[in-house]
Design a protein around this motif. Structure first.
Motif, mmCIF file in Angstrom:
data_model
loop_
_atom_site.group_PDB
_atom_site.id
_atom_site.type_symbol
_atom_site.label_atom_id
_atom_site.label_comp_id
_atom_site.label_asym_id
_atom_site.label_seq_id
_atom_site.Cartn_x
_atom_site.Cartn_y
_atom_site.Cartn_z
ATOM 1 N N ARG A 15 75.914 -33.192 38.499
ATOM 2 C CA ARG A 15 75.879 -32.231 39.595
ATOM 3 C C ARG A 15 74.592 -31.414 39.489
ATOM 4 O O ARG A 15 74.268 -30.872 38.447
ATOM 5 N N THR A 19 74.902 -30.615 45.004
ATOM 6 C CA THR A 19 74.785 -32.056 45.219
ATOM 7 C C THR A 19 75.291 -32.814 43.998
ATOM 8 O O THR A 19 74.942 -32.482 42.870
ATOM 9 N N ARG A 20 76.115 -33.832 44.246
ATOM 10 C CA ARG A 20 76.602 -34.676 43.160
ATOM 11 C C ARG A 20 75.850 -35.999 43.206
ATOM 12 O O ARG A 20 75.817 -36.667 44.243
ATOM 13 N N LEU A 21 75.235 -36.356 42.096
ATOM 14 C CA LEU A 21 74.474 -37.596 41.988
ATOM 15 C C LEU A 21 75.284 -38.605 41.186
ATOM 16 O O LEU A 21 75.808 -38.283 40.126
#
Length: 33
Positions: A15, A19-21
């Motif tokens: 995170r 935004t979560r990658l």
């Protein structure tokens, strides 16, 4: 364990702020062909 040969997938989630990658990385263990 020691002596593992073959394919594997490394799955990574992180995170950054809101935004979560998410990513998948193919790995190969053992002798190359």
């Amino acid at each position: 364990p020691d002596g593992h040969d073959g394919d594997a997938i490394l799955a990574v989630a992180a995170r950054v702020g809101a935004t979560r990658l998410i990513d998948n990385i193919p790995l190969r263990f053992g002798a190359s062909s």
